[in-house]
Design a protein around this motif. Structure first.
Motif, mmCIF file in Angstrom:
data_model
loop_
_atom_site.group_PDB
_atom_site.id
_atom_site.type_symbol
_atom_site.label_atom_id
_atom_site.label_comp_id
_atom_site.label_asym_id
_atom_site.label_seq_id
_atom_site.Cartn_x
_atom_site.Cartn_y
_atom_site.Cartn_z
ATOM 1 N N ALA A 3 0.782 -1.235 0.043
ATOM 2 C CA ALA A 3 -0.036 -0.136 0.074
ATOM 3 C C ALA A 3 0.842 1.290 0.078
ATOM 4 C CB ALA A 3 -0.945 -0.155 1.058
ATOM 5 N N GLU A 4 0.516 2.275 -0.494
ATOM 6 C CA GLU A 4 0.947 3.586 -0.309
ATOM 7 C C GLU A 4 1.128 3.747 1.120
ATOM 8 O OE1 GLU A 4 2.272 5.894 -2.451
ATOM 9 O OE2 GLU A 4 2.049 4.246 -4.117
ATOM 10 N N PRO A 5 2.417 4.310 1.771
ATOM 11 C CA PRO A 5 2.527 4.655 2.976
ATOM 12 C C PRO A 5 1.653 5.578 3.503
ATOM 13 C CG PRO A 5 4.724 4.808 1.970
ATOM 14 C CD PRO A 5 3.635 4.697 0.851
ATOM 15 N N ILE A 6 1.192 5.473 4.642
ATOM 16 C CA ILE A 6 0.278 6.362 5.454
ATOM 17 C C ILE A 6 0.850 7.859 5.439
ATOM 18 C CG2 ILE A 6 -1.064 6.921 7.520
ATOM 19 C CD1 ILE A 6 -0.591 3.864 8.167
ATOM 20 N N ALA A 7 0.135 8.854 5.220
ATOM 21 C CA ALA A 7 0.343 10.195 5.255
ATOM 22 C C ALA A 7 0.582 10.739 6.577
ATOM 23 C CB ALA A 7 -0.710 10.940 4.557
ATOM 24 N N ASP A 8 1.340 11.615 6.880
ATOM 25 C CA ASP A 8 1.568 12.142 8.155
ATOM 26 C C ASP A 8 0.255 12.563 8.961
ATOM 27 O OD1 ASP A 8 4.213 11.674 8.274
ATOM 28 O OD2 ASP A 8 5.052 13.718 7.812
ATOM 29 N N ALA A 9 -0.539 13.021 8.052
ATOM 30 C CA ALA A 9 -2.089 13.764 8.704
ATOM 31 C C ALA A 9 -2.524 12.446 9.377
ATOM 32 C CB ALA A 9 -2.703 14.350 7.527
ATOM 33 N N ARG A 10 -2.764 11.526 8.581
ATOM 34 C CA ARG A 10 -3.396 10.244 9.153
ATOM 35 C C ARG A 10 -2.884 9.446 10.259
ATOM 36 N NH1 ARG A 10 -6.708 6.114 5.096
ATOM 37 N NH2 ARG A 10 -8.363 5.455 6.771
ATOM 38 N N LEU A 11 -1.509 9.598 10.300
ATOM 39 C CA LEU A 11 -0.758 9.167 11.415
ATOM 40 C C LEU A 11 -0.860 9.910 12.771
ATOM 41 C CD1 LEU A 11 2.894 8.136 10.470
ATOM 42 C CD2 LEU A 11 0.941 6.506 11.427
ATOM 43 N N ILE A 12 -0.952 11.270 12.494
ATOM 44 C CA ILE A 12 -1.197 12.227 13.621
ATOM 45 C C ILE A 12 -2.594 11.865 13.862
ATOM 46 C CG2 ILE A 12 -1.436 14.813 14.243
ATOM 47 C CD1 ILE A 12 0.640 15.325 12.038
ATOM 48 N N GLN A 153 -3.093 0.042 14.738
ATOM 49 C CA GLN A 153 -4.354 -0.603 15.400
ATOM 50 C C GLN A 153 -5.382 0.553 15.143
ATOM 51 O OE1 GLN A 153 -5.776 -3.613 16.700
ATOM 52 N NE2 GLN A 153 -7.474 -2.480 16.293
ATOM 53 N N ARG A 154 -5.085 1.700 15.380
ATOM 54 C CA ARG A 154 -6.072 2.832 15.236
ATOM 55 C C ARG A 154 -6.473 2.903 13.642
ATOM 56 N NH1 ARG A 154 -5.474 1.708 19.851
ATOM 57 N NH2 ARG A 154 -6.000 3.100 21.447
ATOM 58 N N VAL A 155 -5.224 2.912 12.819
ATOM 59 C CA VAL A 155 -5.473 3.207 11.413
ATOM 60 C C VAL A 155 -6.277 2.041 10.823
ATOM 61 C CG1 VAL A 155 -4.359 3.233 9.062
ATOM 62 C CG2 VAL A 155 -3.549 4.389 11.199
ATOM 63 N N ALA A 156 -6.147 0.752 11.260
ATOM 64 C CA ALA A 156 -6.652 -0.775 10.919
ATOM 65 C C ALA A 156 -8.215 -0.608 11.157
ATOM 66 C CB ALA A 156 -6.078 -1.748 11.881
ATOM 67 N N ALA A 157 -8.534 0.096 12.329
ATOM 68 C CA ALA A 157 -9.876 0.380 12.766
ATOM 69 C C ALA A 157 -10.649 1.133 11.709
ATOM 70 C CB ALA A 157 -10.128 1.054 14.188
ATOM 71 N N ASP A 158 -9.748 2.481 11.133
ATOM 72 C CA ASP A 158 -10.349 3.293 10.317
ATOM 73 C C ASP A 158 -10.495 2.419 8.960
ATOM 74 O OD1 ASP A 158 -10.453 5.173 11.926
ATOM 75 O OD2 ASP A 158 -8.543 6.146 11.290
ATOM 76 N N LEU A 159 -9.703 1.440 8.436
ATOM 77 C CA LEU A 159 -9.708 0.925 7.459
ATOM 78 C C LEU A 159 -10.810 -0.417 7.555
ATOM 79 C CD1 LEU A 159 -5.979 0.809 6.433
ATOM 80 C CD2 LEU A 159 -7.799 2.133 5.565
ATOM 81 N N HIS A 160 -11.590 -0.436 8.601
ATOM 82 C CA HIS A 160 -12.306 -1.736 8.837
ATOM 83 C C HIS A 160 -11.775 -2.902 8.658
ATOM 84 C CE1 HIS A 160 -15.230 1.306 9.018
ATOM 85 N NE2 HIS A 160 -14.973 1.856 7.681
ATOM 86 N N CYS A 161 -10.228 -3.169 9.136
ATOM 87 C CA CYS A 161 -9.818 -4.401 8.908
ATOM 88 C C CYS A 161 -10.546 -5.300 10.024
ATOM 89 C CB CYS A 161 -8.379 -4.417 9.283
ATOM 90 S SG CYS A 161 -7.197 -3.382 8.104
#
Length: 285
Positions: A3-12, A153-161
């Motif tokens: 996948a494309e690396p997560i943007a800083d804004a999404r990491l923040i 884990q927080r990003v995974a929740a947003d992606l509905h993993c």
């Protein structure tokens, strides 16, 4: 395909959802760096958190420290258990708050994650002191090690993993899944988050490279010691199931850490005793 690396804004955004690490831990860490710190100074910090105050009082009256009479105030309680035990209890409390939700996408409960972080912190404290480094920094590193997984884990929740989507047989397979899903591994995530938060390199680099210490461009001692602390936690039965095969005690890692095999074995035994005591005190308190 990665996948494309997560943007800083999404990491923040993901990092902002983490429980706030209590400032009390940082204040207490600063206080005990003073070799002449008084019990009164420690009491003034611990009192900032009523729940922690109660925990320290109950710990002082536990079978580990009971001396016949019961403590009824913080001054006496801290005198009884010792300043560094109070520091360890505060760290365990911080970790409990930070990791309480666990890592569902990796199939790990909050309690498993908490026990791993505290055991790793205790082990790295001993290893760092044995190697002539700062044990307090080691303890902090051990507690913060899983933050990258927590952010993903927080990003995974947003992606509905799906739950347990990231649970694989080996650490290498987990890394591959992270790259495929998020475009980066958990240690790359923690490096970026810590840089955004302006954490010092002495905390950032060891976590970034601890799975492969030789890749650390500065060949930091604490990077190798954090790897060995992960091995100790696994040997103690407090390892994380998705990190199978991640740890090894090799001559190269021992040399980078400035430590020998016998010292690692001694730290393993000391870590078992102290981590068990902290787990017991925390549960009892």
């Amino acid at each position: 395909m990665s996948a494309e690396p997560i943007a800083d804004a999404r990491l923040i955004a993901a990092a902002s959802k983490l429980p706030a690490t209590p400032r009390i831990f940082q204040q207490l860490s600063m206080a005990i760096k003073d070799p002449d710190v008084s019990v009164e100074a420690i009491v003034s910090v611990v009192r900032l958190d009523p729940a922690l105050s109660a925990k320290v009082l109950r710990a002082s009256n536990s079978p580990f420290f009971s001396r016949g009479g019961r403590c009824s105030n913080l001054d006496e309680a801290i005198e009884r258990v010792g300043i560094y035990v109070v520091y360890q209890l505060v760290g365990a409390t911080v970790a409990s708050q930070l990791y309480s939700a666990g890592l569902p996408v990796y199939g790990v409960t909050g309690d498993e994650l908490w026990q791993n972080s505290v055991t790793t912190a205790v082990a790295l404290d001993f290893l760092a002191e044995s190697a002539g480094a700062d044990g307090r920094i080691g303890y902090t590193l051990g507690l913060l090690r899983p933050v990258g997984r927590l952010v993903l884990q927080r990003v995974a929740a947003d992606l509905h993993c799906e739950p347990r989507a990231g649970l694989h047989a080996t650490a290498a397979l987990v890394d591959a899944w992270e790259v495929e899903t998020f475009g980066l591994t958990n240690t790359e995530a923690v490096e970026r988050v810590f840089q955004i938060w302006e954490y010092p390199a002495q905390l950032t680099l060891p976590i970034r490279y601890h799975f492969a210490p030789a890749e650390d461009p500065k060949r930091n001692r604490l990077t190798a010691l954090l790897h060995l602390a992960g091995w100790i936690a696994a040997e103690f039965g407090k390892g994380l199931r998705f990190e199978q095969g991640a740890w090894a005690v090799t001559p190269e890692i021992l040399e980078q850490g400035g430590i020998d095999q016998d010292t690692v074995e001694q730290c393993l035994e000391r870590s078992k005793r102290v981590a068990s005591r902290i787990h017991g005190l925390f549960r009892g308190a």
